[in-house]
Write a protein that holds these residues in place. Structure first.
Motif, PDB file in Angstrom:
ATOM      1  N   GLU A 117      60.446 -73.918 122.052  1.00  0.00           N
ATOM      2  CA  GLU A 117      60.689 -72.919 122.790  1.00  0.00           C
ATOM      3  C   GLU A 117      61.478 -72.672 121.298  1.00  0.00           C
ATOM      4  OE1 GLU A 117      63.861 -75.375 125.504  1.00  0.00           O
ATOM      5  OE2 GLU A 117      62.415 -75.037 126.807  1.00  0.00           O
ATOM      6  N   ALA A 118      62.060 -73.226 120.147  1.00  0.00           N
ATOM      7  CA  ALA A 118      62.715 -72.257 119.366  1.00  0.00           C
ATOM      8  C   ALA A 118      61.758 -71.121 118.690  1.00  0.00           C
ATOM      9  CB  ALA A 118      63.434 -73.048 118.586  1.00  0.00           C
ATOM     10  N   CYS A 119      60.174 -71.479 118.869  1.00  0.00           N
ATOM     11  CA  CYS A 119      59.594 -71.407 118.171  1.00  0.00           C
ATOM     12  C   CYS A 119      58.381 -70.399 118.860  1.00  0.00           C
ATOM     13  CB  CYS A 119      58.169 -71.840 117.607  1.00  0.00           C
ATOM     14  SG  CYS A 119      58.483 -73.577 115.684  1.00  0.00           S
ATOM     15  N   LYS A 121      60.860 -68.264 120.746  1.00  0.00           N
ATOM     16  CA  LYS A 121      61.232 -67.262 121.117  1.00  0.00           C
ATOM     17  C   LYS A 121      60.850 -66.589 119.933  1.00  0.00           C
ATOM     18  CE  LYS A 121      66.095 -66.962 121.699  1.00  0.00           C
ATOM     19  NZ  LYS A 121      68.064 -66.694 122.009  1.00  0.00           N
ATOM     20  N   ALA A 122      61.035 -67.326 118.814  1.00  0.00           N
ATOM     21  CA  ALA A 122      61.300 -66.700 117.508  1.00  0.00           C
ATOM     22  C   ALA A 122      59.722 -65.491 116.981  1.00  0.00           C
ATOM     23  CB  ALA A 122      60.994 -67.693 116.353  1.00  0.00           C
ATOM     24  N   GLY A 123      58.614 -65.945 118.086  1.00  0.00           N
ATOM     25  CA  GLY A 123      57.343 -65.807 117.324  1.00  0.00           C
ATOM     26  C   GLY A 123      56.819 -65.830 116.584  1.00  0.00           C
ATOM     27  N   ALA A 124      56.625 -67.369 116.217  1.00  0.00           N
ATOM     28  CA  ALA A 124      56.023 -68.533 114.863  1.00  0.00           C
ATOM     29  C   ALA A 124      55.369 -69.257 115.642  1.00  0.00           C
ATOM     30  CB  ALA A 124      57.198 -69.546 114.205  1.00  0.00           C
ATOM     31  N   TYR A 125      54.076 -69.818 115.386  1.00  0.00           N
ATOM     32  CA  TYR A 125      53.176 -70.546 115.881  1.00  0.00           C
ATOM     33  C   TYR A 125      53.579 -72.009 115.648  1.00  0.00           C
ATOM     34  CZ  TYR A 125      50.562 -66.134 116.812  1.00  0.00           C
ATOM     35  OH  TYR A 125      50.570 -64.682 117.616  1.00  0.00           O
ATOM     36  N   VAL A 126      53.122 -73.025 116.242  1.00  0.00           N
ATOM     37  CA  VAL A 126      53.989 -74.403 116.184  1.00  0.00           C
ATOM     38  C   VAL A 126      52.713 -75.610 116.845  1.00  0.00           C
ATOM     39  CG1 VAL A 126      54.612 -74.253 118.540  1.00  0.00           C
ATOM     40  CG2 VAL A 126      55.362 -76.250 116.425  1.00  0.00           C
ATOM     41  N   VAL A 127      52.069 -76.253 116.599  1.00  0.00           N
ATOM     42  CA  VAL A 127      51.246 -77.201 116.056  1.00  0.00           C
ATOM     43  C   VAL A 127      51.749 -78.184 116.588  1.00  0.00           C
ATOM     44  CG1 VAL A 127      49.201 -78.594 115.885  1.00  0.00           C
ATOM     45  CG2 VAL A 127      49.161 -76.595 115.392  1.00  0.00           C
ATOM     46  N   PHE A 141      53.178 -71.506 127.079  1.00  0.00           N
ATOM     47  CA  PHE A 141      54.014 -70.830 125.610  1.00  0.00           C
ATOM     48  C   PHE A 141      52.484 -70.414 125.006  1.00  0.00           C
ATOM     49  CE2 PHE A 141      56.204 -74.182 126.699  1.00  0.00           C
ATOM     50  CZ  PHE A 141      57.826 -73.716 126.440  1.00  0.00           C
ATOM     51  N   ASN A 142      51.821 -69.436 125.560  1.00  0.00           N
ATOM     52  CA  ASN A 142      51.041 -69.013 124.674  1.00  0.00           C
ATOM     53  C   ASN A 142      51.612 -67.476 123.803  1.00  0.00           C
ATOM     54  OD1 ASN A 142      48.512 -70.279 125.091  1.00  0.00           O
ATOM     55  ND2 ASN A 142      48.216 -69.431 127.419  1.00  0.00           N
ATOM     56  N   PRO A 143      51.169 -66.922 123.042  1.00  0.00           N
ATOM     57  CA  PRO A 143      49.554 -67.875 122.225  1.00  0.00           C
ATOM     58  C   PRO A 143      50.781 -69.154 120.982  1.00  0.00           C
ATOM     59  CG  PRO A 143      49.736 -65.168 121.131  1.00  0.00           C
ATOM     60  CD  PRO A 143      51.484 -66.075 122.160  1.00  0.00           C
ATOM     61  N   TYR A 144      51.970 -69.402 120.794  1.00  0.00           N
ATOM     62  CA  TYR A 144      53.018 -69.826 120.152  1.00  0.00           C
ATOM     63  C   TYR A 144      52.330 -70.939 119.869  1.00  0.00           C
ATOM     64  CZ  TYR A 144      54.558 -64.837 119.906  1.00  0.00           C
ATOM     65  OH  TYR A 144      54.177 -63.333 119.629  1.00  0.00           O
ATOM     66  N   TYR A 145      52.350 -71.540 120.774  1.00  0.00           N
ATOM     67  CA  TYR A 145      52.459 -73.186 120.720  1.00  0.00           C
ATOM     68  C   TYR A 145      51.094 -73.207 121.121  1.00  0.00           C
ATOM     69  CZ  TYR A 145      52.806 -78.004 121.823  1.00  0.00           C
ATOM     70  OH  TYR A 145      52.813 -79.551 122.123  1.00  0.00           O
ATOM     71  N   VAL A 146      50.172 -73.512 119.736  1.00  0.00           N
ATOM     72  CA  VAL A 146      48.266 -73.193 119.351  1.00  0.00           C
ATOM     73  C   VAL A 146      47.959 -74.881 119.825  1.00  0.00           C
ATOM     74  CG1 VAL A 146      46.754 -73.319 118.731  1.00  0.00           C
ATOM     75  CG2 VAL A 146      49.116 -71.962 117.728  1.00  0.00           C
ATOM     76  N   SER A 147      48.610 -76.046 119.540  1.00  0.00           N
ATOM     77  CA  SER A 147      47.927 -77.089 119.713  1.00  0.00           C
ATOM     78  C   SER A 147      48.621 -78.016 119.531  1.00  0.00           C
ATOM     79  CB  SER A 147      46.635 -77.602 118.911  1.00  0.00           C
ATOM     80  OG  SER A 147      45.860 -76.645 119.573  1.00  0.00           O
ATOM     81  N   TYR A 148      48.941 -79.246 120.924  1.00  0.00           N
ATOM     82  CA  TYR A 148      49.688 -80.704 120.176  1.00  0.00           C
ATOM     83  C   TYR A 148      47.952 -82.223 120.196  1.00  0.00           C
ATOM     84  CZ  TYR A 148      50.973 -85.301 121.786  1.00  0.00           C
ATOM     85  OH  TYR A 148      51.307 -86.963 121.737  1.00  0.00           O
ATOM     86  N   ILE A 149      47.915 -82.356 118.829  1.00  0.00           N
ATOM     87  CA  ILE A 149      47.513 -83.955 118.128  1.00  0.00           C
ATOM     88  C   ILE A 149      48.324 -84.706 118.848  1.00  0.00           C
ATOM     89  CG2 ILE A 149      46.136 -84.354 116.266  1.00  0.00           C
ATOM     90  CD1 ILE A 149      46.494 -82.145 115.219  1.00  0.00           C
ATOM     91  N   GLY A 150      47.408 -85.898 119.101  1.00  0.00           N
ATOM     92  CA  GLY A 150      47.667 -86.949 119.908  1.00  0.00           C
ATOM     93  C   GLY A 150      46.962 -88.128 118.628  1.00  0.00           C
ATOM     94  N   VAL A 309      43.931 -68.223 121.051  1.00  0.00           N
ATOM     95  CA  VAL A 309      44.729 -69.987 122.520  1.00  0.00           C
ATOM     96  C   VAL A 309      44.266 -69.940 123.837  1.00  0.00           C
ATOM     97  CG1 VAL A 309      45.808 -70.621 119.973  1.00  0.00           C
ATOM     98  CG2 VAL A 309      47.289 -68.906 122.130  1.00  0.00           C
ATOM     99  N   ALA A 310      44.395 -68.043 124.316  1.00  0.00           N
ATOM    100  CA  ALA A 310      44.371 -69.086 125.531  1.00  0.00           C
ATOM    101  C   ALA A 310      43.165 -69.018 126.241  1.00  0.00           C
ATOM    102  CB  ALA A 310      44.695 -67.524 126.295  1.00  0.00           C
TER     103      ALA A 310
END
Length: 369
Positions: A117-119, A121-127, A141-150, A309-310
């Motif tokens: 959420e912080a990323c 809001k700030a416009g930062a890209y996060v994995v 959270f497009n486009p900022y939450y790019v991917s989750y790797i588990g 990402v979308a």
């Protein structure tokens, strides 16, 4: 990506050159932020601790990617403190004005939400990797939450358990040493152990205790359990190699190393050495060098608009990465190619290490990618 050349860090290359460079692990993409030219972003890695050998290798992978694109790389460490981990990320967002790409291994599962959420809001890209609530979805959270790797902790926990059971002859008592109690990987690996126990009624779990991923805690716990159960302990299952190393030290002090097989996960150097000596029955690798480098690369590709990402399929937004079981049969080969040296990563091959979709994956009502 445009075919007439890419600009970034003073480089100018055509599409064919870019693809050729990717084969050598090189990457040069244009940097634009929110549709306009801006200063290059800061690459940020957030992990638990550099004293943890697994995360130390993760940092090496991240450093290698940062070098390949000529960008500044900052490492944040939580030291197992969730509040510190989240606070440090927020401080970095403020310092960079959101002009950053974050590759994060949240300290605990609930930490992922405030980080994402912080990323966003700030416009930062996060994995993010390893830990997140099931209903925290990148497409929301497009486009900022790019991917989750588990990584499939259930399968990993079950696999090392089955290898342990085989090592002790298919019957007898074992003890289990778990990670953080609310941590996704720890929860899943314990479930894998429980599945293996259910399928092997001749194996008895004498006790299971949590050591919070720490070798020192595992050492203390194992000492107590050795006093309590003595020779009834035929094998020891640990949820990661750092704790398994603490277990091994306790066994060495008791004169039982090599007689009581130990299993773990992460393929850190001490774990690999123990596999080679026969003190560990096995370990398992999720390739932290790849995690460190490719986690940043995936975020970088999104931030530079090399991928939209979308428009990416669901499998690219949330997925399990590949793992490798390491026993005495293949430990020498693994050490030669992953410890004494690291294989060149092809930073444009974003999805080549996908093992499959998340188990029980939740989708948003209107899934975009």
């Amino acid at each position: 990506m445009r075919d007439d050349g890419a600009k970034g860090r003073g480089c100018r290359i055509g599409r064919r050159q870019l693809l050729a460079g990717a084969g050598a692990g090189l990457l040069c993409l244009p940097w634009t932020r929110r549709g306009s030219a801006a200063s290059p972003p800061t690459l940020v890695t957030s992990i638990r601790s550099l004293s943890n050998p697994y995360h130390a290798v993760w940092k090496q992978g991240a450093d290698a990617f940062a070098k390949s694109v000529g960008l500044q790389h900052t490492v944040l460490v939580s030291e197992g403190n969730s509040e510190k981990g989240i606070s440090d990320i927020r401080a970095m967002l403020a310092r960079t004005g959101g002009n950053m790409i974050l590759n994060s291994d949240p300290n605990d599962t609930p930490d992922a939400r405030p980080i994402v959420e912080a990323c966003a809001k700030a416009g930062a890209y996060v994995v993010t990797q390893w830990n997140k609530p099931a209903d925290l979805l990148p497409e929301n959270f497009n486009p900022y939450y790019v991917s989750y790797i588990g990584f499939d902790g259930v399968a990993s926990g079950r696999t090392i358990a089955e290898h342990l059971f085989k090592a002790i002859g298919g019957s007898g008592g074992i003890i289990g040493i778990g990670g953080l109690i609310s941590n996704t990987a720890a929860i899943e690996r314990k479930l894998g152990l429980q599945q293996a126990l259910a399928a092997n009624p001749n194996i008895k779990l004498l006790d299971f205790q949590v050591a919070d991923w720490k070798a020192t805690n595992a050492y203390t716990i194992t000492n107590g359990l050795l006093t309590r159960f003595g020779d009834d302990i035929k094998g020891i299952w640990a949820a990661n190699d750092d704790m398994a190393t603490g277990v091994l030290e306790a066994l060495r002090a008791a004169g039982s190393a090599g007689k009581v097989p130990v299993v773990g996960i992460d393929a850190i150097k001490t774990g690999l050495d123990a596999v080679k000596s026969g003190e560990f029955a096995c370990t398992m690798s999720s390739n932290p060098f790849w995690q460190g480098g490719m986690g940043l690369s995936i975020g970088y590709h999104a931030a530079t608009h090399a991928i939209d990402v979308a428009r990416e399929p669901p499998l690219h937004r949330q997925f399990y990465g590949k793992t490798t079981l390491i026993t005495r049969d293949n430990v020498d080969e693994y050490v030669a190619t992953n410890v004494k040296s690291h294989p060149a990563l092809h930073y444009n091959d974003l999805w080549g290490n996908i093992a499959g979709p998340l188990r029980g994956n939740q989708a948003a009502p209107a899934r975009a990618g």
